[in-house]
Enzyme design. Structure first.
Site, mmCIF file in Angstrom:
data_model
loop_
_atom_site.group_PDB
_atom_site.id
_atom_site.type_symbol
_atom_site.label_atom_id
_atom_site.label_comp_id
_atom_site.label_asym_id
_atom_site.label_seq_id
_atom_site.Cartn_x
_atom_site.Cartn_y
_atom_site.Cartn_z
ATOM 1 N N PHE A 131 118.315 37.052 16.817
ATOM 2 C CA PHE A 131 118.850 36.713 18.139
ATOM 3 C C PHE A 131 119.391 35.295 18.034
ATOM 4 O O PHE A 131 118.633 34.338 17.888
ATOM 5 C CB PHE A 131 117.738 36.790 19.191
ATOM 6 N N ALA A 132 120.721 35.158 18.077
ATOM 7 C CA ALA A 132 121.351 33.879 17.739
ATOM 8 C C ALA A 132 122.048 33.252 18.936
ATOM 9 O O ALA A 132 123.162 33.647 19.296
ATOM 10 C CB ALA A 132 122.345 34.073 16.592
ATOM 11 N N GLY A 139 120.671 23.582 22.604
ATOM 12 C CA GLY A 139 119.368 24.220 22.517
ATOM 13 C C GLY A 139 118.906 24.601 23.903
ATOM 14 O O GLY A 139 119.193 25.691 24.404
ATOM 15 N N THR A 166 115.703 32.621 13.754
ATOM 16 C CA THR A 166 114.641 33.360 13.077
ATOM 17 C C THR A 166 115.192 34.678 12.533
ATOM 18 O O THR A 166 115.955 35.365 13.216
ATOM 19 C CB THR A 166 113.480 33.636 14.045
ATOM 20 N N ILE A 346 85.255 19.902 14.290
ATOM 21 C CA ILE A 346 84.016 20.593 13.928
ATOM 22 C C ILE A 346 83.934 20.793 12.416
ATOM 23 O O ILE A 346 82.864 20.647 11.810
ATOM 24 C CB ILE A 346 83.912 21.937 14.672
ATOM 25 N N GLY A 348 85.258 18.916 10.157
ATOM 26 C CA GLY A 348 85.236 17.663 9.414
ATOM 27 C C GLY A 348 86.317 17.629 8.356
ATOM 28 O O GLY A 348 87.470 18.010 8.606
ATOM 29 N N GLY A 349 85.959 17.207 7.158
ATOM 30 C CA GLY A 349 86.938 17.112 6.075
ATOM 31 C C GLY A 349 87.583 18.443 5.735
ATOM 32 O O GLY A 349 88.767 18.500 5.382
ATOM 33 N N GLU A 372 111.668 29.242 22.487
ATOM 34 C CA GLU A 372 111.763 30.014 23.731
ATOM 35 C C GLU A 372 111.601 29.131 24.969
ATOM 36 O O GLU A 372 111.085 29.555 25.990
ATOM 37 C CB GLU A 372 110.730 31.162 23.758
ATOM 38 N N THR A 374 111.192 24.681 25.625
ATOM 39 C CA THR A 374 110.156 23.681 25.393
ATOM 40 C C THR A 374 109.184 23.625 26.569
ATOM 41 O O THR A 374 109.503 24.042 27.691
ATOM 42 C CB THR A 374 110.771 22.282 25.211
#
Length: 394
Positions: A131-132, A139, A166, A346, A348-349, A372, A374
């Site tokens: 879909f273009a 935009g 896309t 949660i 962490g690293g 779709e 902003t």
């Protein structure tokens, strides 16, 4: 009356059929797709074998009537399928989102001839669509497109360039907008939608994005002769068709965000129950429990808002739906972002390492907040629509 909505508007009807869709897609994603996600992200592709198996369970034409090769499902089914896909792999959900936009636009605005010829291949999963509309200088400003279509006898010469498309480098069919008459004070007038095939489109290159790494985001150009019978709907109404297509897609994007938020919640619960610190699971710590509770609130409010918006769509309440879809889109995507950030904290690293799969969710949701429409535009749309529902001019 609870302005700008009425009490009956808040009814959400989920059926056993919807749960059948959820169970089927969830099982498919966990069994067939999950083991291939990291490889797909690394190689920047949703593999052909996955698409073929998705075809077998009817994901392509989920809401397309059976007469055109689809499954005959409803809009809520799309939202649930999109949610479950995004819970595992948002890039894959985006691939299907665009195919659904194409089939929906053809169903709503296409001629019977176009429906018969160009709808079944995509609905059956035999072809891919794009879909273009977006251009380098247009935009959010949909009416600002520079692509041109000049009438030459029974054909149009359609020329232009589109960006952030896309499926742009893998599509068989493209819905493309171009200006057929000069811009006037009513800038939306004079834009027409056309159907082009891949032989008429040149792929200029693939665009590397922060997230959705396996989604094919591209720049395309075209200089093609297009027969008059490949005009979608009426000449000059392409702007309306495009905007209505974005409206259709908006709640599906919200459902993608719900899937991401759900994934963040599940990862947070699982990790905190297994990870030990100070001789006990970190799930015992109140700070972790607070994060879990806040994420649970975000997930369920986003899901309710998304399903409510989908219910309004199915009831044909256009004005109310437009407002609800904008609310669902910005709330769900931002709720997902908050949920993922808590999950990273949660973990962490491990939260910032690619092995845990959490940081990918954060990258993906940045795209959802942008495409779709902003999130800032969604706030403006919802606010303006609230005035319109109440009959007030702004």
């Amino acid at each position: 009356m609870m302005y700008p909505f009425s009490l009956p508007d808040f009814k959400i009807e989920l059926t056993q059929d919807h749960e059948v869709v959820r169970d089927a897609v969830k099982e498919f994603m966990e069994r067939e797709v999950s083991p291939l996600v990291e490889k797909g992200e690394s190689e920047r592709d949703v593999f052909k074998e996955i698409k073929e198996k998705a075809r077998d369970i009817g994901l392509y034409g989920l809401d397309v009537p059976t007469t055109f090769g689809g499954q005959g499902g409803d809009y809520i089914s799309l939202l649930i399928a999109s949610e479950e896909m995004s819970r595992v792999w948002t890039s894959m959900a985006t691939y299907f989102l665009i195919n659904w936009m194409y089939t929906n636009a053809l169903l709503k605005f296409g001629s019977e001839q176009l429906k018969k010829e160009y709808l079944p291949p995509v609905a059956k999963g035999e072809a891919t669509a794009a879909f273009a509309n977006t251009e380098p200088s247009a935009g959010t400003d949909v009416a600002g497109i520079k692509s041109i279509a000049k009438k030459e006898g029974e054909k149009y010469r359609v020329t232009g360039r589109k960006i952030f498309i896309t499926n742009g480098d893998i599509a068989d069919y493209y819905l493309i907008t171009a200006r057929t008459s000069p811009s006037t004070d009513a800038r939306w007038k004079g834009i027409t939608m056309f159907l082009l095939d891949k032989s008429q489109v040149k792929v200029e290159g693939r665009i590397d994005t922060i997230g959705l790494k396996a989604s094919h985001t591209t720049e395309i150009s075209f200089d093609a002769e297009v027969p008059q019978d490949r005009v979608i709907g009426e000449e000059g109404l392409g702007f309306k068709y495009a905007v209505m297509s974005f409206d259709y897609a908006r709640t599906i994007v919200a459902s993608q965000a719900v899937g991401i938020a759900q994934a963040a919640l599940e990862k947070s619960l699982s990790y905190s129950a297994q990870r030990n610190a100070f001789n006990q699971p970190i799930a015992n710590f109140q700070n972790v429990q607070i994060k879990i509770a806040e994420t649970l609130a975000d997930v369920e409010t986003a899901r309710l808002l998304t399903y409510w918006s989908g219910s309004l769509y199915m009831k044909g309440k256009e004005k109310e739906y437009i407002a609800a879809a904008s609310l669902a889109k910005f709330h769900a995507t931002e709720a997902a972002e908050r949920s993922v950030l808590r999950a990273i904290a949660i973990h962490g690293g491990y939260g910032v390492s690619s092995s845990a799969g959490v940081e990918r969710l954060l990258r993906d949701v940045q795209i959802l907040k942008t495409y779709e429409g902003t999130n800032d535009i969604q706030r403006i749309t919802a606010g303006r629509q609230a005035f319109r529902i109440m009959g007030l001019k702004v």
